[in-house]
Design an enzyme around this catalytic site. Structure first.
Site, PDB file in Angstrom:
ATOM      1  N   ASN A  42      78.345  14.410  76.235  1.00  0.00           N
ATOM      2  CA  ASN A  42      79.727  13.979  76.147  1.00  0.00           C
ATOM      3  C   ASN A  42      80.460  14.914  75.184  1.00  0.00           C
ATOM      4  O   ASN A  42      80.205  14.905  74.001  1.00  0.00           O
ATOM      5  CB  ASN A  42      79.760  12.524  75.648  1.00  0.00           C
ATOM      6  CG  ASN A  42      81.162  11.993  75.505  1.00  0.00           C
ATOM      7  OD1 ASN A  42      82.119  12.766  75.412  1.00  0.00           O
ATOM      8  ND2 ASN A  42      81.289  10.691  75.480  1.00  0.00           N
TER       9      ASN A  42
ATOM     10  N   HIS B 170      86.141  11.684  82.731  1.00  0.00           N
ATOM     11  CA  HIS B 170      85.556  12.053  81.440  1.00  0.00           C
ATOM     12  C   HIS B 170      84.053  11.812  81.539  1.00  0.00           C
ATOM     13  O   HIS B 170      83.616  10.757  82.004  1.00  0.00           O
ATOM     14  CB  HIS B 170      86.173  11.208  80.330  1.00  0.00           C
ATOM     15  CG  HIS B 170      85.436  11.289  79.028  1.00  0.00           C
ATOM     16  ND1 HIS B 170      85.007  12.499  78.484  1.00  0.00           N
ATOM     17  CD2 HIS B 170      85.036  10.328  78.171  1.00  0.00           C
ATOM     18  CE1 HIS B 170      84.392  12.251  77.347  1.00  0.00           C
ATOM     19  NE2 HIS B 170      84.381  10.944  77.149  1.00  0.00           N
TER      20      HIS B 170
ATOM     21  N   CYS C 293      88.823  11.168  73.773  1.00  0.00           N
ATOM     22  CA  CYS C 293      88.359  11.669  75.066  1.00  0.00           C
ATOM     23  C   CYS C 293      89.457  11.641  76.129  1.00  0.00           C
ATOM     24  O   CYS C 293      89.254  12.083  77.252  1.00  0.00           O
ATOM     25  CB  CYS C 293      87.183  10.825  75.521  1.00  0.00           C
ATOM     26  SG  CYS C 293      86.104  10.460  74.169  1.00  0.00           S
TER      27      CYS C 293
HETATM   28  O1  LIG Z   1      72.667   2.175  78.021  1.00  0.00           O
HETATM   29  C1  LIG Z   1      72.819   2.038  76.783  1.00  0.00           C
HETATM   30  O2  LIG Z   1      72.132   1.294  76.060  1.00  0.00           O
HETATM   31  C2  LIG Z   1      73.940   2.806  76.120  1.00  0.00           C
HETATM   32  C3  LIG Z   1      75.205   1.917  76.173  1.00  0.00           C
HETATM   33  C4  LIG Z   1      76.341   2.601  75.446  1.00  0.00           C
HETATM   34  N1  LIG Z   1      76.584   3.942  75.980  1.00  0.00           N
HETATM   35  C5  LIG Z   1      77.829   4.472  75.899  1.00  0.00           C
HETATM   36  C6  LIG Z   1      78.928   3.676  75.576  1.00  0.00           C
HETATM   37  C7  LIG Z   1      80.197   4.270  75.506  1.00  0.00           C
HETATM   38  C8  LIG Z   1      80.333   5.606  75.756  1.00  0.00           C
HETATM   39  C9  LIG Z   1      81.631   6.278  75.644  1.00  0.00           C
HETATM   40  C10 LIG Z   1      81.826   7.199  74.615  1.00  0.00           C
HETATM   41  C11 LIG Z   1      83.051   7.826  74.453  1.00  0.00           C
HETATM   42  C12 LIG Z   1      83.256   8.782  73.325  1.00  0.00           C
HETATM   43  O3  LIG Z   1      83.618   9.974  73.855  1.00  0.00           O
HETATM   44  C13 LIG Z   1      84.097   7.594  75.355  1.00  0.00           C
HETATM   45  C14 LIG Z   1      83.919   6.678  76.398  1.00  0.00           C
HETATM   46  C15 LIG Z   1      82.688   6.017  76.542  1.00  0.00           C
HETATM   47 CL1  LIG Z   1      82.494   4.895  77.826  1.00  0.00          CL
HETATM   48  C16 LIG Z   1      79.202   6.357  76.081  1.00  0.00           C
HETATM   49  N2  LIG Z   1      77.989   5.771  76.157  1.00  0.00           N
HETATM   50  C17 LIG Z   1      75.405   4.825  76.112  1.00  0.00           C
HETATM   51  C18 LIG Z   1      74.243   4.134  76.817  1.00  0.00           C
END
Ligand SMILES: O=C(O)C1CCN(c2ccc(-c3cc(CO)ccc3Cl)cn2)CC1
Length: 324
Positions: free
Chosen positions: A281, A251, A111
Site C-alpha cells: 500500500n 487505491h 490515500c
Molecule cells: O485481514 C486482516 O486481518 C487485516 C484487516 C485490516 N487490513 C487493512 C485495513 C485497512 C486498510 C487500509 C489502509 C489504508 C491506508 O492507506 C487505506 C485504506 C484501507 Cl482499507 C488496509 N488493510 C489488513 C488485513
C-alpha cells in the site's frame, strides 16, 4: 475547456523487501500477509525522501513528454509523508526540476490525495487560465511506520506516481465527473505524525512524533461500504452506465477489499486491476502508479472510460470518471 491526462509515469526505490524478509524481523509470515492482503513484496527507500521520489517521476514525465519545464504552470504533490512541515514537498520538486513558472504546493488527503489533487488542479487551471500541470502522489511510508506493530508495518511501501495534464478545447479526453467525500468523525481510525506536547514552551521541538496507527477493522469496513457508493455517485453524475466503465483503478490498500467492491457492484474482477502484490500500500502514490502501469502495458487505451478511486485517512473517499 477540459483537463486531459497527457502522460503518466511512476518510480519505486530499488530495495525490495519480500514477506519472508519481514518474517525474519517480526512475528509474521508470507502465508498470513499473502492471504490477508495480497501483498508479496514492497519497495523501501533507503536514501530517497519523498521529494526525491517525486522528482524522479517529474523528470521521467518531462523526458517522456518533451515538454519545456518552464511551460509547467502548477505542481501539486499529494502525500501523507512529506519531507517536512515546510517547505512543501511540491515546492522542493519545483526547485529541483527548475519549473520556475509553476506554483507548487502539497495536499494532505492520505490515500485519496491523488484524487483530491486532480480536482484541485482542474479547478485552479480552469480558474487561473493555466495550460499545463503536474500531479504527483509520493510516499515514504517506511519512515513513519511503527516497525514493531506487525498489523500495520507489513502493509505499506514507498514509491511515487505522477501525471502530466493539459487544459484543452478537445472533447475527446476529459474528466466526466468527480465525487469527493470526507467523514471526519472517523478521523481517529487512521493517524500518523501527530505531535503532542503539554509543555507551554517546549524545549525539545519537534515533540514525540507519533508513528502510523490504524483501526484496521474500522477502516476496512469504511472502505467496503463507502467505495461502491462513491463509484455509483460518480457514474450517475457522469450520466453513464456502470457497465460502460472499462477499468476501475482502486487505491491498492488490500486485495480482498478490491474483490469485495467488484462483487458488491456485480462486476467482473478483471475490471479491477491489482498490483498490491508488487508495491504494498503506497497511499497517495498507489493510484498514479497503477494508472501508469495500465497505460504502459496497453490495457488502458485512448477513448476508454476509467473510474479511479482513492480511500483512506481522513477518512476520505473519492472517485473520478475519466474518458482517457
Ligand atoms: O485481514 C486482516 O486481518 C487485516 C484487516 C485490516 N487490513 C487493512 C485495513 C485497512 C486498510 C487500509 C489502509 C489504508 C491506508 O492507506 C487505506 C485504506 C484501507 Cl482499507 C488496509 N488493510 C489488513 C488485513
Amino acid at each position: 475547456q477540459n483537463l486531459k491526462m497527457m502522460y503518466t509515469s511512476h518510480y519505486a526505490p530499488d530495495l525490495v523487501i519480500k514477506n519472508d524478509d519481514l518474517a525474519q524481523i517480526m512475528d509474521t509470515s508470507d502465508e498470513w500477509i499473502t492471504q490477508r492482503t495480497g501483498i508479496k513484496q514492497r519497495h523501501i527507500s533507503l536514501k530517497e525522501n519523498t521529494s526525491l521520489l517525486a522528482t524522479r517521476v517529474a523528470k521521467q514525465l518531462l523526458e517522456k513528454s518533451g515538454w519545456d519545464v518552464e511551460s509547467l504552470d502548477i505542481i501539486v504533490v499529494a502525500t501523507m509523508s512529506p519531507d517536512a512541515y515546510t517547505p512543501a514537498t511540491g515546492a522542493i520538486v519545483q526547485g529541483n526540476i527548475g519549473a520556475t513558472n509553476a506554483i507548487a504546493f502539497d495536499i494532505s488527503a492520505a490515500c485519496s490525495g491523488y484524487i483530491y489533487a486532480l480536482s484541485i488542479v482542474e479547478s485552479m487551471m480552469k480558474n487561473l487560465n493555466f495550460k499545463r500541470g503536474l500531479i504527483i502522489g509520493s510516499e515514504n511510508l517506511s519512515k513513519i511506520l511503527d516497525w514493531k506493530d506487525r498489523s500495520t508495518a507489513v502493509l505499506f511501501g514507498d514509491g511515487a506516481g505522477g501525471t502530466l495534464v493539459e487544459l484543452s478545447d478537445q472533447e475527446d479526453s476529459k474528466i466526466l465527473s468527480s465525487d469527493l467525500k470526507t467523514i471526519g468523525s472517523k478521523s481517529e481510525y487512521l493517524t500518523a505524525g501527530e505531535t503532542k506536547t503539554l509543555e507551554t514552551f517546549p524545549t525539545n521541538v519537534p515533540h514525540n512524533f507519533k508513528a502510523f496507527q490504524m483501526e484496521g477493522r474500522e477502516v476496512y469496513s469504511f472502505a467496503t461500504r463507502e467505495v461502491p457508493k462513491s463509484i455509483l455517485r460518480a457514474v450517475k453524475a457522469a450520466k453513464i452506465d456502470l457497465e460502460e466503465v472499462d477499468y476501475f483503478l482502486l487505491h491498492q490498500a488490500n486485495a480482498r477489499i478490491i474483490k469485495q467492491v467488484a462483487k458488491k457492484l456485480k462486476l467482473d474482477e478483471d475490471k479491477f486491476p491489482i498490483n498490491i502484490d508488487e508495491y504494498g500500500n503506497t497511499s497517495a502514490a498507489s493510484e498514479p502508479i497503477l494508472f501508469d502501469e495500465l497505460v504502459q502495458s496497453g490495457r488502458i487505451k485512448r477513448g476508454m472510460t476509467i473510474a479511479i478511486s482513492g480511500f483512506g485517512g481522513g477518512l476520505t473517499v473519492g472517485t473520478h470518471i475519466i474518458r482517457y
